[in-house]
Scaffold this motif. Structure first.
Motif, mmCIF file in Angstrom:
data_model
loop_
_atom_site.group_PDB
_atom_site.id
_atom_site.type_symbol
_atom_site.label_atom_id
_atom_site.label_comp_id
_atom_site.label_asym_id
_atom_site.label_seq_id
_atom_site.Cartn_x
_atom_site.Cartn_y
_atom_site.Cartn_z
ATOM 1 N N PRO A 227 0.664 -1.265 0.035
ATOM 2 C CA PRO A 227 -0.123 -0.127 -0.011
ATOM 3 C C PRO A 227 0.816 1.206 -0.009
ATOM 4 N N SER A 228 2.085 1.141 0.619
ATOM 5 C CA SER A 228 2.972 2.473 0.659
ATOM 6 C C SER A 228 3.418 2.708 -0.594
ATOM 7 N N PHE A 229 3.409 1.807 -1.626
ATOM 8 C CA PHE A 229 3.974 1.791 -2.927
ATOM 9 C C PHE A 229 3.336 2.820 -3.990
ATOM 10 N N ALA A 230 3.842 3.582 -4.445
ATOM 11 C CA ALA A 230 3.296 4.580 -5.395
ATOM 12 C C ALA A 230 3.647 4.541 -6.667
ATOM 13 N N PHE A 231 2.655 4.376 -7.601
ATOM 14 C CA PHE A 231 3.308 4.167 -9.023
ATOM 15 C C PHE A 231 3.100 5.959 -9.729
ATOM 16 N N THR A 232 4.279 6.340 -10.387
ATOM 17 C CA THR A 232 4.754 7.677 -10.512
ATOM 18 C C THR A 232 4.761 7.761 -12.193
ATOM 19 N N SER A 233 4.421 6.768 -12.771
ATOM 20 C CA SER A 233 4.512 6.865 -14.336
ATOM 21 C C SER A 233 3.992 5.443 -15.137
ATOM 22 N N CYS A 234 3.713 5.663 -16.319
ATOM 23 C CA CYS A 234 3.215 4.366 -16.808
ATOM 24 C C CYS A 234 3.255 4.673 -18.442
ATOM 25 N N ALA A 235 3.468 3.502 -18.962
ATOM 26 C CA ALA A 235 3.303 3.606 -20.539
ATOM 27 C C ALA A 235 2.904 2.237 -21.062
ATOM 28 N N ALA A 236 2.217 2.386 -22.092
ATOM 29 C CA ALA A 236 1.724 1.009 -22.754
ATOM 30 C C ALA A 236 2.801 0.181 -23.574
ATOM 31 N N GLN A 237 2.916 -1.074 -23.566
ATOM 32 C CA GLN A 237 4.034 -2.008 -24.142
ATOM 33 C C GLN A 237 3.249 -2.775 -25.056
ATOM 34 N N ARG A 238 3.570 -2.867 -26.248
ATOM 35 C CA ARG A 238 2.963 -3.898 -27.141
ATOM 36 C C ARG A 238 3.947 -5.093 -27.228
ATOM 37 N N SER A 239 3.470 -6.339 -27.121
ATOM 38 C CA SER A 239 4.153 -7.531 -27.235
ATOM 39 C C SER A 239 3.775 -8.262 -28.435
ATOM 40 N N GLY A 240 4.503 -8.964 -29.039
ATOM 41 C CA GLY A 240 4.313 -9.770 -30.448
ATOM 42 C C GLY A 240 4.024 -8.621 -31.414
ATOM 43 N N GLU A 241 4.655 -7.649 -31.782
ATOM 44 C CA GLU A 241 4.311 -6.424 -32.689
ATOM 45 C C GLU A 241 4.254 -7.224 -34.065
ATOM 46 N N GLY A 242 3.016 -6.871 -34.619
ATOM 47 C CA GLY A 242 2.646 -7.194 -35.949
ATOM 48 C C GLY A 242 1.879 -8.608 -36.126
ATOM 49 N N SER A 243 1.922 -9.324 -34.883
ATOM 50 C CA SER A 243 1.326 -10.824 -35.166
ATOM 51 C C SER A 243 -0.162 -10.816 -34.667
ATOM 52 N N SER A 244 -0.936 -11.735 -34.773
ATOM 53 C CA SER A 244 -2.492 -11.810 -34.287
ATOM 54 C C SER A 244 -2.453 -11.986 -33.064
ATOM 55 N N SER A 245 -1.293 -12.451 -32.274
ATOM 56 C CA SER A 245 -1.573 -12.724 -30.839
ATOM 57 C C SER A 245 -0.983 -11.493 -30.059
#
Length: 374
Positions: A227-245
């Motif tokens: 609970p004392s942990f604070a998220f300070t930033s975030c970004a989307a990450q794409r896995s399997g770029e270009g594949s149907s999965s």
């Protein structure tokens, strides 16, 4: 060849670490707080950069031209950061996002205001201002989609507001707003560089939440168990770029300097990687397959780090057998904090804002080890 960015900037000097190649940067006179490239689809502005400054007496947003000869292996000279083409005095700007590719952008500040500007050839014009739209400092802004008037903004009081630049800023109404009564430090769309209906917020109390933009209701709440942990930033990450999965994941940085990788189909992190020695203030992901370091982060420890996750083969079904192994690389170091990062996919270059009054230029091929220096 040159290009265009937006940055926010007191007066201090930084000392470069010994034993490393000399980095490429421009020395400013004021602290650089946030930085943004100009829209990539604006060829007439390819030689320009917008810099926001936080000085001892006043704050400004400036338009500069920047020399990009370093992409041909030449070091730019300080005089290549030319005198400002335009200057606009303002309150301290916390974030900036372009609304279109014709120079219109929105800025948030510590008073909770959202201000719409138009950058013209010789001046920056204020179009509309919504005073006190948020109850506290605007911590992050994201445009809904390219050339859309819809923007997401979050603040340190826990407000999430979906605004229409052309309507709410004029009328003062807040038609789409929700508050979680807890500080929010960052917001990002679930699919990078694409149309989507979900977004993430990151904040105090280990709150990483996926939201539905149509209803402004939570879809998934993630928990790191501290609970004392604070998220300070975030970004989307794409896995399997270009594949149907391909799966859109999210990377979050914390006040303890930890990077965590999340699969939106699960509520526990796939990987937790201690990286920085202080809070992570910003991060971005570099699109495209085959990059050994696809996540770039900066923090209060004065470091910019590039991180890659190996064994990241995602499956489209409910099961995703992962054993991601993180590896990191130090690409920049200062004695003062780095505050903001932004990536230009056309130029394959990252621009970084630092408290040392410097704007750093980082070519992505240098991060991947193919060429250029870092």
């Amino acid at each position: 060849q040159t290009t265009m960015a937006v940055a926010l900037t007191g007066r201090m000097m930084a000392v470069e670490p010994t034993g490393t190649p000399e980095p490429v940067f421009y020395q400013c006179t004021d602290t650089v707080r946030t930085v943004r490239w100009w829209r990539e689809k604006s060829p007439e502005n390819v030689n320009k950069v917008i810099v926001g400054t936080s000085g001892e007496l006043e704050n400004e947003i400036r338009v500069h031209e920047v020399d990009f000869s370093f992409t041909q292996g030449k070091k730019p000279k300080e005089e290549h950061l030319k005198k400002p083409l335009a200057i606009k005095k303002c309150l301290d700007v916390s974030d900036i996002q372009f609304v279109d590719d014709r120079g219109k952008f929105v800025a948030g500040n510590s008073d909770g205001d959202l201000v719409l500007y138009q950058c013209e050839e010789k001046k920056i014009k204020e179009l509309e201002r919504k005073t006190g739209l948020h109850k506290a400092r605007v911590s992050a802004i994201r445009v809904e989609q390219p050339n859309s008037s819809k923007i997401l903004s979050v603040c340190e009081a826990g407000d999430i507001i979906l605004s229409d630049v052309e309507y709410e800023l004029k009328s003062g109404e807040k038609r789409n707003a929700v508050s979680i009564k807890c500080p929010i430090h960052a917001v990002t769309w679930a699919k990078p560089d694409d149309f989507c209906t979900e977004f993430y917020t990151a904040g105090l109390g280990a709150r990483l939440i996926m939201w539905d933009v149509r209803t402004l209701k939570p879809v998934t709440k993630f928990s790191c168990g501290t609970p004392s942990f604070a998220f300070t930033s975030c970004a989307a990450q794409r896995s399997g770029e270009g594949s149907s999965s391909a799966v859109n994941m999210v990377v979050a940085g914390s006040d303890e300097g930890v990077l965590q990788l999340w699969d939106p189909r699960k509520t526990e992190p796939l990987a937790s990687h201690p990286l920085h020695d202080a809070p992570v203030w910003d991060m971005l992901t570099i699109p495209g397959a085959g990059l050994p370091y696809s996540v770039v982060s900066c923090g209060d420890d004065g470091k910019i780090m590039a991180t890659g996750f190996k064994n990241l083969t995602m499956q489209s079904g409910p099961e995703s057998i992962l054993d991601p192994k993180a590896s990191s690389k130090l690409i920049r170091m200062e004695q003062l904090p780095f505050n903001s990062l932004h990536y230009n996919n056309h130029l394959k270059c990252i621009v970084a804002a630092c408290d040392s009054c410097r704007i750093h230029l980082i070519p992505v091929p240098g991060i991947t080890g193919k060429k250029f220096w870092i």
